[in-house]
Design an enzyme around this catalytic site. Structure first.
Site, PDB file in Angstrom:
ATOM      1  N   THR A 285      -7.190 -20.903   3.088  1.00 62.76           N
ATOM      2  CA  THR A 285      -7.294 -20.229   4.386  1.00 62.76           C
ATOM      3  C   THR A 285      -7.238 -18.707   4.216  1.00 62.76           C
ATOM      4  O   THR A 285      -7.303 -17.970   5.172  1.00 62.76           O
ATOM      5  CB  THR A 285      -6.132 -20.668   5.313  1.00 62.76           C
ATOM      6  OG1 THR A 285      -4.907 -20.471   4.582  1.00 62.76           O
ATOM      7  CG2 THR A 285      -6.245 -22.112   5.711  1.00 62.76           C
TER       8      THR A 285
ATOM      9  N   LEU B 284     -10.124 -14.205   0.607  1.00 67.07           N
ATOM     10  CA  LEU B 284     -11.172 -14.400  -0.393  1.00 67.07           C
ATOM     11  C   LEU B 284     -11.898 -15.723  -0.153  1.00 67.07           C
ATOM     12  O   LEU B 284     -13.125 -15.812  -0.208  1.00 67.07           O
ATOM     13  CB  LEU B 284     -10.546 -14.385  -1.799  1.00 67.07           C
ATOM     14  CG  LEU B 284     -11.523 -14.543  -2.944  1.00 67.07           C
ATOM     15  CD1 LEU B 284     -12.408 -13.306  -3.069  1.00 67.07           C
ATOM     16  CD2 LEU B 284     -10.792 -14.791  -4.264  1.00 67.07           C
TER      17      LEU B 284
ATOM     18  N   HIS C 120     -13.012  -4.754 -13.985  1.00 69.67           N
ATOM     19  CA  HIS C 120     -14.455  -4.679 -13.724  1.00 69.67           C
ATOM     20  C   HIS C 120     -15.149  -3.659 -14.630  1.00 69.67           C
ATOM     21  O   HIS C 120     -16.123  -3.966 -15.312  1.00 69.67           O
ATOM     22  CB  HIS C 120     -14.723  -4.288 -12.267  1.00 69.67           C
ATOM     23  CG  HIS C 120     -14.074  -5.187 -11.262  1.00 69.67           C
ATOM     24  ND1 HIS C 120     -13.914  -6.534 -11.464  1.00 69.67           N
ATOM     25  CD2 HIS C 120     -13.554  -4.943 -10.034  1.00 69.67           C
ATOM     26  CE1 HIS C 120     -13.326  -7.073 -10.407  1.00 69.67           C
ATOM     27  NE2 HIS C 120     -13.087  -6.118  -9.528  1.00 69.67           N
TER      28      HIS C 120
ATOM     29  N   LYS D 116     -11.140   4.770  -3.901  1.00 72.52           N
ATOM     30  CA  LYS D 116     -11.212   4.367  -2.496  1.00 72.52           C
ATOM     31  C   LYS D 116     -11.407   5.626  -1.659  1.00 72.52           C
ATOM     32  O   LYS D 116     -11.072   6.723  -2.094  1.00 72.52           O
ATOM     33  CB  LYS D 116      -9.891   3.714  -2.069  1.00 72.52           C
ATOM     34  CG  LYS D 116      -9.513   2.480  -2.858  1.00 72.52           C
ATOM     35  CD  LYS D 116     -10.158   1.256  -2.287  1.00 72.52           C
ATOM     36  CE  LYS D 116      -9.715   0.000  -2.996  1.00 72.52           C
ATOM     37  NZ  LYS D 116     -10.661  -1.094  -2.869  1.00 72.52           N
TER      38      LYS D 116
ATOM     39  N   ARG E 201     -20.489   4.019  -0.825  1.00 72.87           N
ATOM     40  CA  ARG E 201     -20.202   2.784  -1.554  1.00 72.87           C
ATOM     41  C   ARG E 201     -21.374   2.535  -2.489  1.00 72.87           C
ATOM     42  O   ARG E 201     -22.518   2.375  -2.046  1.00 72.87           O
ATOM     43  CB  ARG E 201     -20.077   1.636  -0.563  1.00 72.87           C
ATOM     44  CG  ARG E 201     -19.764   0.324  -1.246  1.00 72.87           C
ATOM     45  CD  ARG E 201     -19.643  -0.803  -0.246  1.00 72.87           C
ATOM     46  NE  ARG E 201     -19.205  -2.012  -0.900  1.00 72.87           N
ATOM     47  CZ  ARG E 201     -19.227  -3.212  -0.320  1.00 72.87           C
ATOM     48  NH1 ARG E 201     -19.658  -3.335   0.914  1.00 72.87           N
ATOM     49  NH2 ARG E 201     -18.820  -4.273  -0.976  1.00 72.87           N
TER      50      ARG E 201
ATOM     51  N   ARG F 195     -25.004   4.033 -15.723  1.00 73.68           N
ATOM     52  CA  ARG F 195     -26.125   4.925 -15.995  1.00 73.68           C
ATOM     53  C   ARG F 195     -26.068   5.343 -17.451  1.00 73.68           C
ATOM     54  O   ARG F 195     -25.055   5.902 -17.898  1.00 73.68           O
ATOM     55  CB  ARG F 195     -26.009   6.143 -15.092  1.00 73.68           C
ATOM     56  CG  ARG F 195     -27.070   7.180 -15.310  1.00 73.68           C
ATOM     57  CD  ARG F 195     -26.785   8.361 -14.401  1.00 73.68           C
ATOM     58  NE  ARG F 195     -27.794   9.381 -14.523  1.00 73.68           N
ATOM     59  CZ  ARG F 195     -27.543  10.676 -14.470  1.00 73.68           C
ATOM     60  NH1 ARG F 195     -26.301  11.104 -14.289  1.00 73.68           N
ATOM     61  NH2 ARG F 195     -28.505  11.557 -14.590  1.00 73.68           N
TER      62      ARG F 195
ATOM     63  N   TRP G 104       0.763  45.121 -11.249  1.00 74.87           N
ATOM     64  CA  TRP G 104       2.035  45.795 -11.019  1.00 74.87           C
ATOM     65  C   TRP G 104       3.150  44.758 -11.023  1.00 74.87           C
ATOM     66  O   TRP G 104       2.914  43.578 -10.792  1.00 74.87           O
ATOM     67  CB  TRP G 104       2.016  46.504  -9.660  1.00 74.87           C
ATOM     68  CG  TRP G 104       0.921  47.530  -9.532  1.00 74.87           C
ATOM     69  CD1 TRP G 104      -0.376  47.303  -9.187  1.00 74.87           C
ATOM     70  CD2 TRP G 104       1.036  48.934  -9.761  1.00 74.87           C
ATOM     71  NE1 TRP G 104      -1.102  48.473  -9.165  1.00 74.87           N
ATOM     72  CE2 TRP G 104      -0.244  49.505  -9.517  1.00 74.87           C
ATOM     73  CE3 TRP G 104       2.081  49.791 -10.130  1.00 74.87           C
ATOM     74  CZ2 TRP G 104      -0.498  50.868  -9.633  1.00 74.87           C
ATOM     75  CZ3 TRP G 104       1.816  51.144 -10.236  1.00 74.87           C
ATOM     76  CH2 TRP G 104       0.541  51.673 -10.004  1.00 74.87           C
TER      77      TRP G 104
END
Ligand code: BG6
Length: 804
Positions: free
Chosen positions: A46, A49, A279, A372, A377, A382, A630
């Site tokens: 429930t 995710l 990740h 964040k 987004r 690269r 000074w």
């Protein structure tokens, strides 16, 4: 009765769909699972995710596999009561989506079939697990089926893992001949030690081959394509994929969302534990590892990955920059009921410079960055190649497919951003890549779209024929025992070995505050030199914003308020110093532009040291050649004495910058081999020097501090000397040693165009509070007498001094 899908009526469409799916996933090349009954137990069914991705992934699995002879049952479980759980799940199942070309009526049918196979049950005690196991066995027997296996998907917080694992192991394992697969979601620990602990704990219940540790980025289509791309383009890449040709690699995941609602989790893991350790590290490995000859061998892939892990150069404090969006602290206070004095050091932004010390990558910077509350987004890898050519031809004759002077890059565009979806891009002047044509198609031109500095038309660009969600892909791979898409224990621990020292060294680091979104401006830009990474300088600013000047993004890094009716700038020490240095430079540039010179009077003591260092190392545009330095005050000690303010200035600033010798004005405290003797008239001499060189004796900027007793410069409480009158410079007596001092007087300070008061540290908290309430009483608190006649006064206080 188990419902099997009724595919016959739509066999054509179904076959086409199956064919596409098979090719996309290469699933059909794998050995088919022996057919039988499969139970999927979704723990935490429930939760967020599960509702967002996992039920959809299970539906997808059912659509793909049920027609091939397997029977399924899906058990959603949680701690929620049966009634509540059923309600939540009924809603989720209602909203499941079918493949794009499924007719609505057909989709409703498929959903209904899936619903019939799904149930909710509360799963809490070992007895509940036993009951579940018995139910599965009874069903299998009753239907005359053979049990193929059980998948337990842990979509629960890691603290619950051990208990659930114990119950599964003791009461819910399938019988002989059937397999068990447990699927675990990150976080797998917080550092190497806790990861090891968790691994040992789980290892006492499950075999390594039974465990599937999910990193959902490995299910992203573009990420999953990195190795196959390298494999299919070996010929073109063989000579290019190395330090001789690669300029740098950027592995980036930017997010616009913040951590609201998840601060309990975030406080424990921060952006490094949440994203970089898993990740981005996995992606780094896919780019950097040696390519195995046979990609379908999980062992070979893992072996090469571990080899790349071993070649990573250790990270140090200077390998990273960290930031925190400004609203974060408030969110933590609210969500975790922390007092207003609570400060969090958790980074919500990190940029890390990684080096790989092997023959292939020696010297190539790999930049990993995530955060964040950023301005967009987007996720991408690269690979930028070195520009080793000079083009004699005029730029207008450059042809994208041929010119060596245009940037050469390969981009694995993970998703979102300008392109709006996943894609693989290769500069046309590199080579035409080969991608499996059944699952990747050329991206259609989008006029005006530019990526990484070039129009889209400069790239060969491919996107997936059918976009698929990472979780659906991974669930299918679990079913097909494709272990190479998951994190093995060795892989996990190797990653933690790499990240833990950096996390330790950042434990007390104050992250740079950023406002969030587009307002971040250049605040989070960083640059590297050797193995060292640092934020690029914040943009120059005026000392005080004029009434009609627009605030710059960097204004938001600090708290703007008023103190004693003057502007107050408050921030973390690093930010505060950077801000003050920037303001001084701006004032210097402005003064030199208008008057040809800049007269700066500096205090001694410990607070300005960091400022001097910042000015010395970070402000290359500072007009030092036209600056006169000074002293605000001096101790009556020889100038070479370590206690001398001049010594501090010399050590931390003067020796690093090129101020003409004649522009440096130490206070003459040491004359005729005597220290501050009245008859030597040092104070008068300094006053004359000021009158001669500084127009109207008005310094452009005076930097002051504030003592815990309210003194400023060397003007001390309970002494009238220097508080008024005509004297510009006075001799005074300090309550602490060395007692004799020379100081600018209050009148000359108040004649300055700008006065900045720097107050840092918790020790100053009390006096800061007191002085905020008192009127102008310089005899008691000399600092309260600082109020420029016509110039500007700005207070710079760090949070410790201001908020305590
Ligand atoms: C998760 C992180 O692993 O990945 C989240 O815990 C992050 O903080 C998410 O937002 C990003 O995933 P995606 O698939 O939306 O890019």
């Amino acid at each position: 009765m188990l419902a099997e899908p009724h595919f016959t009526r739509h066999a054509g469409a179904w076959n086409m769909l199956t064919a596409a799916v098979c090719m996309a996933l290469l699933g059909c090349l794998q050995a088919r699972e022996p057919q039988g009954h499969v139970s999927v137990i979704l723990l935490g069914a429930t939760g967020d995710l599960a509702r967002k991705y996992l039920w959809q992934g299970l539906f997808q699995l059912y659509l793909e596999e049920a027609g091939k002879g397997h029977s399924f049952r899906f058990h959603g479980t949680a701690l929620t009561s049966t009634e509540q759980g059923q309600e939540v799940i009924a809603k989720v199942l209602e909203s499941l989506s079918c493949p794009r070309d499924t007719a609505p009526g057909r989709c409703a049918e498929l959903r209904a079939q899936f619903r019939q196979l799904s149930e909710y049950r509360r799963l809490k005690t070992p007895e509940d697990y036993l009951a579940l196991s018995k139910d599965i066995e009874a069903r299998v027997q009753h239907e005359g089926l053979r049990e193929a296996g059980r998948i337990f998907y842990f979509s629960v917080p890691p603290f619950a893992y051990a208990e659930i694992a114990r119950s599964i192991n003791s009461s819910c394992r399938p019988g002989p001949g059937a397999w068990l697969r447990v699927v675990l979601e990150k976080p797998f620990g917080r550092d190497h030690r806790s990861a090891q602990q968790l691994a040992t704990e789980l290892g006492s219940f499950f075999q390594e081959e039974e465990m599937y540790r999910v990193d959902h980025y490995l299910g992203k289509q573009v990420v999953a394509q990195i190795l196959p791309f390298r494999d299919q383009n070996r010929k073109a890449l063989d000579g290019l994929w190395n330090r001789h040709h690669v300029e740098r690699v950027e592995i980036i995941m930017k997010e616009t969302v913040d951590a609201a609602g998840r601060t309990s989790f975030y406080e424990e893991y921060g952006v490094i534990g949440d994203v970089l350790q898993n990740h981005l590290t996995e992606i780094l490995m896919l780019v950097a590892m040696e390519l195995p000859l046979n990609l379908s061998s999980s062992e070979a892939v893992l072996g090469h990955k571990l080899q790349a892990f071993r070649a990573l150069r250790g990270l140090q404090r200077g390998s990273a920059v960290v930031g925190q969006y400004q609203a974060y602290r408030g969110q933590v206070r609210r969500e975790r009921q922390k007092p207003d004095s609570f400060h969090s050091l958790t980074p919500t932004f990190a940029g890390v410079l990684v080096h790989i010390d092997n023959l292939r990558w020696e010297g190539v910077p790999f930049i990993l960055m995530s955060g964040k509350a950023l301005d967009e987004r987007v996720g991408y890898v690269r690979i930028l190649f070195k520009d080793q050519a000079y083009c004699a031809q005029s730029e207008k004759r450059w042809v994208p497919a041929q010119s060596h002077c245009l940037p050469q890059q390969i981009i694995f565009y993970i998703g979102h951003g300008e392109l709006g979806g996943p894609a693989v891009l290769v500069s046309r002047n590199l080579f035409r890549p080969s991608l499996p044509s059944a699952s990747w198609k050329e991206v259609e031109g989008q006029p005006g779209l530019r990526l990484f500095g070039r129009p889209l038309s400069d790239y060969y660009a491919y996107s997936p024929v059918r976009e698929q969600d990472a979780y659906s892909i991974l669930i299918s791979r679990i079913f097909h025992r494709r272990k190479d898409s998951f994190i093995t224990m060795e892989n996990l621990l190797a990653s933690w070995v790499f990240w833990t020292p950096l996390l330790d060294s950042l434990a007390h680091e104050v992250p740079r505050l950023y406002p969030g979104g587009a307002e971040n401006g250049h605040l989070l830009d960083f640059e590297f030199s050797g193995s060292h990474l640092s934020f690029s300088q914040p943009p120059l600013e005026q000392l005080v914003l004029g009434p009609d000047s627009t605030p710059m993004p960097s204004d938001f890094q600090v708290l703007r308020a008023r103190y004693r009716d003057s502007p107050l700038i408050s921030a973390w020490p690093e930010e505060l110093i950077a801000r003050l240095a920037g303001d001084i430079e701006a004032a210097a540039v402005q003064a030199v532009r208008r008057f040809g010179k800049f007269h700066l009077a500096l205090s001694g003591g410990s607070s300005p040291v960091a400022l001097f260092q910042q000015l010395a190392t970070g402000h290359y545009g500072f007009p030092w050649a036209h600056t006169h330095l000074w002293l605000v005050d001096e101790r009556c000690v020889p100038l070479w004495d370590p206690e001398s303010n001049f010594q501090g200035l010399q050590a931390h600033l003067l020796q690093h910058v090129r101020v003409p010798y004649y522009n440096v004005h130490p206070m003459p405290v040491h004359r005729r081999q005597r220290l501050c003797a009245e008859e030597d008239q040092g104070a008068q001499a300094y006053a004359e020097e000021i009158s001669t060189l500084v127009t109207n004796s008005s310094f452009d900027l005076v930097l002051l501090g504030m003592g815990t007793d309210g003194h400023t410069a060397s003007l001390f409480p309970q002494s009238p000397v220097g508080l008024d009158g005509k004297q510009l410079v006075v001799l005074t007596t300090s309550p602490s040693s060395p007692h004799r001092r020379m100081s600018l007087s209050l009148p000359v300070i108040n004649r300055a165009h700008k006065v900045a008061v720097l107050v840092m540290g918790r020790m100053k908290r009390e006096i800061a509070m007191l002085v905020s309430r008192v009127g102008r009483e310089p005899r008691k608190w000399p600092i309260s007498g600082v109020l420029p006649d016509s110039g500007q006064l700005v207070w710079y206080m760090d949070y410790d001094a201001f908020l305590g």
